[in-house]
Design a protein around this motif. Structure first.
Motif, PDB file in Angstrom:
ATOM      1  N   SER A  87     -17.507  20.852 -10.319  1.00 42.71           N
ATOM      2  CA  SER A  87     -17.642  22.280 -10.004  1.00 42.71           C
ATOM      3  C   SER A  87     -17.693  22.480  -8.490  1.00 42.71           C
ATOM      4  N   LEU A  88     -18.453  21.621  -7.822  1.00 53.43           N
ATOM      5  CA  LEU A  88     -18.541  21.728  -6.370  1.00 53.43           C
ATOM      6  C   LEU A  88     -17.179  21.498  -5.730  1.00 53.43           C
ATOM      7  N   ALA A  89     -16.469  20.471  -6.200  1.00 56.64           N
ATOM      8  CA  ALA A  89     -15.153  20.154  -5.649  1.00 56.64           C
ATOM      9  C   ALA A  89     -14.190  21.327  -5.858  1.00 56.64           C
ATOM     10  N   GLY A  90     -14.215  21.922  -7.040  1.00 54.17           N
ATOM     11  CA  GLY A  90     -13.331  23.039  -7.317  1.00 54.17           C
ATOM     12  C   GLY A  90     -13.696  24.281  -6.523  1.00 54.17           C
ATOM     13  N   TRP A  91     -14.945  24.500  -6.287  1.00 56.65           N
ATOM     14  CA  TRP A  91     -15.418  25.673  -5.545  1.00 56.65           C
ATOM     15  C   TRP A  91     -15.113  25.540  -4.058  1.00 56.65           C
ATOM     16  N   LEU A  92     -15.340  24.311  -3.522  1.00 59.90           N
ATOM     17  CA  LEU A  92     -15.140  24.107  -2.092  1.00 59.90           C
ATOM     18  C   LEU A  92     -13.661  23.946  -1.722  1.00 59.90           C
ATOM     19  N   ASP A  93     -12.880  23.352  -2.644  1.00 59.49           N
ATOM     20  CA  ASP A  93     -11.472  23.094  -2.359  1.00 59.49           C
ATOM     21  C   ASP A  93     -10.656  23.359  -3.602  1.00 59.49           C
ATOM     22  N   MET A 108       0.844  -1.200   0.000  1.00 58.19           N
ATOM     23  CA  MET A 108       0.000   0.000   0.000  1.00 58.19           C
ATOM     24  C   MET A 108       0.877   1.248   0.000  1.00 58.19           C
ATOM     25  N   THR A 109       0.527   2.229  -0.874  1.00 54.61           N
ATOM     26  CA  THR A 109       1.286   3.483  -0.919  1.00 54.61           C
ATOM     27  C   THR A 109       0.886   4.357   0.251  1.00 54.61           C
ATOM     28  N   SER A 110       1.597   5.464   0.452  1.00 49.79           N
ATOM     29  CA  SER A 110       1.310   6.352   1.581  1.00 49.79           C
ATOM     30  C   SER A 110      -0.028   7.034   1.387  1.00 49.79           C
ATOM     31  N   LYS A 111      -0.772   7.288   2.471  1.00 45.54           N
ATOM     32  CA  LYS A 111      -2.095   7.889   2.401  1.00 45.54           C
ATOM     33  C   LYS A 111      -1.972   9.405   2.373  1.00 45.54           C
ATOM     34  N   PRO A 112      -2.899  10.069   1.683  1.00 49.40           N
ATOM     35  CA  PRO A 112      -2.841  11.536   1.670  1.00 49.40           C
ATOM     36  C   PRO A 112      -3.353  12.062   2.992  1.00 49.40           C
ATOM     37  N   ASN A 113      -3.254  13.410   3.197  1.00 48.17           N
ATOM     38  CA  ASN A 113      -3.792  14.028   4.389  1.00 48.17           C
ATOM     39  C   ASN A 113      -5.295  13.902   4.326  1.00 48.17           C
ATOM     40  N   SER A 114      -5.898  13.180   5.246  1.00 45.90           N
ATOM     41  CA  SER A 114      -7.310  12.848   5.114  1.00 45.90           C
ATOM     42  C   SER A 114      -8.226  13.814   5.835  1.00 45.90           C
ATOM     43  N   SER A 115      -7.743  14.533   6.867  1.00 43.84           N
ATOM     44  CA  SER A 115      -8.661  15.343   7.672  1.00 43.84           C
ATOM     45  C   SER A 115      -9.238  16.495   6.855  1.00 43.84           C
ATOM     46  N   VAL A 116      -8.375  17.176   6.088  1.00 43.81           N
ATOM     47  CA  VAL A 116      -8.857  18.297   5.273  1.00 43.81           C
ATOM     48  C   VAL A 116      -9.758  17.777   4.172  1.00 43.81           C
ATOM     49  N   SER A 117      -9.362  16.697   3.518  1.00 39.57           N
ATOM     50  CA  SER A 117     -10.167  16.119   2.441  1.00 39.57           C
ATOM     51  C   SER A 117     -11.521  15.693   2.957  1.00 39.57           C
ATOM     52  N   LEU A 118     -11.593  15.167   4.168  1.00 35.83           N
ATOM     53  CA  LEU A 118     -12.858  14.704   4.721  1.00 35.83           C
ATOM     54  C   LEU A 118     -13.801  15.877   4.919  1.00 35.83           C
ATOM     55  N   ARG A 119     -13.270  17.001   5.405  1.00 41.19           N
ATOM     56  CA  ARG A 119     -14.123  18.172   5.643  1.00 41.19           C
ATOM     57  C   ARG A 119     -14.717  18.676   4.342  1.00 41.19           C
ATOM     58  N   TYR A 120     -13.879  18.774   3.310  1.00 39.54           N
ATOM     59  CA  TYR A 120     -14.374  19.244   2.024  1.00 39.54           C
ATOM     60  C   TYR A 120     -15.335  18.244   1.404  1.00 39.54           C
ATOM     61  N   PHE A 121     -15.059  16.968   1.619  1.00 40.90           N
ATOM     62  CA  PHE A 121     -15.957  15.943   1.098  1.00 40.90           C
ATOM     63  C   PHE A 121     -17.334  16.064   1.730  1.00 40.90           C
ATOM     64  N   LEU A 122     -17.400  16.278   3.031  1.00 43.87           N
ATOM     65  CA  LEU A 122     -18.686  16.392   3.720  1.00 43.87           C
ATOM     66  C   LEU A 122     -19.449  17.635   3.256  1.00 43.87           C
ATOM     67  N   LEU A 123     -18.713  18.724   3.046  1.00 39.41           N
ATOM     68  CA  LEU A 123     -19.353  19.939   2.527  1.00 39.41           C
ATOM     69  C   LEU A 123     -19.932  19.680   1.135  1.00 39.41           C
ATOM     70  N   GLU A 124     -19.094  19.021   0.324  1.00 35.08           N
ATOM     71  CA  GLU A 124     -19.527  18.709  -1.041  1.00 35.08           C
ATOM     72  C   GLU A 124     -20.772  17.833  -1.003  1.00 35.08           C
ATOM     73  N   LEU A 125     -20.768  16.869  -0.102  1.00 34.40           N
ATOM     74  CA  LEU A 125     -21.899  15.948   0.011  1.00 34.40           C
ATOM     75  C   LEU A 125     -23.177  16.688   0.402  1.00 34.40           C
ATOM     76  N   ALA A 126     -23.059  17.643   1.328  1.00 34.52           N
ATOM     77  CA  ALA A 126     -24.231  18.392   1.777  1.00 34.52           C
ATOM     78  C   ALA A 126     -24.841  19.212   0.633  1.00 34.52           C
ATOM     79  N   PHE A 127     -24.002  19.918  -0.096  1.00 29.66           N
ATOM     80  CA  PHE A 127     -24.501  20.698  -1.235  1.00 29.66           C
ATOM     81  C   PHE A 127     -25.097  19.781  -2.298  1.00 29.66           C
TER      82      PHE A 127
END
Lengths: 310, 83
Positions: free
Chosen positions: B72-78, B1-20
């Motif tokens: 578009s949402l992903a680019g706008w939020l992050d 398995m390769t190294s994991k990216p920083n997940s905490s920031v990605s998770l926050r943006y993902f949840l925002l994206e999901l809500a919208f």
């Protein structure tokens, strides 16, 4: 809520959740997810012919999104995908005709459901055996510091049974094609078309893109690296599901409203699933896939028993 | 398995994206079910050929449409996120 085309009473929220879960799994494993979507729709009370056709329609939209993601990652062998189109379409039509023949009898649910259970159990069993064998070979190779049999020179994607794929590649049945994007110097065209026909039939008969048939064939029979198999299979799913949607819709087996609702959840799930493949190696992807066909088989069996078909 | 990216920031943006995205999806499929349902049923019963191709077209259009929305949402939020 009633969906008027099929006459089914299903909550739209259930459809969106099912679509999302299937989308994530589909994007990650490079399959359309019909081994879960189809059983889930059947479990919700949709008639079996609509399960097959509607699942095909739902897969088209989802697979386009996921395939585009894999294309940016360089995971699609376009030459292989385009060669397979003819065999896939013929296979899908054969499967659809089989469904039409069964519709006039009382055996549609039992025939399709039984085939689903057998196929899903076989796939899960085979992948369990192969994944365990591959991981054991990897451990031995690490302990001895040598390359394990079937190990890819890159060390990233290994299969313990790639000697079968080498034998199939050595079949002398012209014409031959080369697949440089998959690292295959020469392979019989008929082998590729055979895989396409096989996968196409299951797509037309069981619904979905039949990635659960095609992807294992890519990896274990053709010897295509897993990451390329994932992306190329998704491309082929677009072809099989697209044609399958049209032919099943002509036969009255597609409730497009259900497909549209499911797809709204699947669209975002597919992007998430496709991104996750960057973080896992080939054998681990295959091992994580194993429980999913089993879950699908259990859902179908439960649906058959609940309807008194089994 | 390769190294994991920083997940905490990605998770926050993902949840925002999901809500919208969830809000857009709810509005969209209510629109589809209210305005397209009856018309599609009529087409299904009267012109199966047109229904078949329209079914495929609707799925393809929705596929590309929803992907554009999520991108578009992903680019706008992050804006830092690369696709």
């Amino acid at each position: 809520m009633v969906f008027p085309i099929s006459g089914a009473h299903i909550s739209p929220l259930y459809l969106i959740v099912i679509g999302f879960v299937v989308g994530v799994l589909g994007g990650f494993f490079g399959v359309g997810g019909s081994f879960l979507a189809g059983p889930a729709l059947y479990g919700l009370g949709l008639p079996m012919n609509f399960v097959v056709g509607t699942d095909l329609a739902h897969i088209v939209g989802k697979s386009i999104v996921a395939a585009r993601k894999h294309r940016t990652l360089g995971n699609i062998d376009m030459k292989l995908g385009l060669i397979m189109v003819v065999g896939t379409i013929i296979g899908v039509e054969a499967g659809a005709q089989a469904i039409q023949a069964l519709k006039s009898t009382a055996h549609l649910d039992l025939a399709v459901g039984s085939m689903f259970i057998v196929v899903l159990l076989a796939i899960s069993s085979f992948m369990t055996w192969e994944s365990i064998k591959t991981l054991m070979a990897q451990r031995r190779a690490r302990a001895t510091g040598q390359l394990a049999p079937g190990m890819h020179p890159s060390g990233r994607d290994q299969s313990a049974i790639s000697h079968y794929a080498l034998r199939i590649q050595a079949i002398r049945l012209p014409p031959y094609v080369s697949l440089p994007d998959s690292g295959i110097p020469r392979i019989s065209l008929w082998v590729i078309l055979g895989v396409a026909l096989f996968g196409g039939f299951f797509s037309g008969f069981l619904g979905g893109g039949a990635g659960y048939i095609r992807m294992p064939c890519f990896v274990y029979l053709l010897g295509i690296p897993t990451h390329v198999a994932v992306g190329t299979d998704l491309f082929e799913v677009i072809i099989s599901a697209g044609y399958g949607t049209v032919t099943h819709a002509l036969k009255g087996n597609v409730d497009i409203l259900i497909a549209l609702v499911m797809h709204t959840g699947a669209a975002v799930g597919a992007q998430i699933g496709a991104t996750l493949t960057q973080f896992f190696g080939g054998p681990r992807i295959r091992m994580a896939f194993i429980p999913l066909p089993l879950i699908g088989a259990i859902i179908v069996l439960h649906g058959l028993m609940a309807r008194g078909k089994f | 398995m390769t190294s994991k990216p920083n997940s905490s920031v990605s998770l926050r943006y993902f949840l925002l994206e999901l809500a919208f995205y969830a809000a857009l999806v709810m509005g969209y499929f209510l629109l589809v079910l209210n305005f397209l349902g009856h018309w599609l049923l009529t087409l299904y019963n009267s012109n199966r050929g047109l229904y078949a191709f329209l079914a495929l077209a609707l799925m393809i259009v929705q596929g590309f449409g929803l992907e554009m929305v999520t991108r578009s949402l992903a680019g706008w939020l992050d804006p830092r996120r690369e696709d």
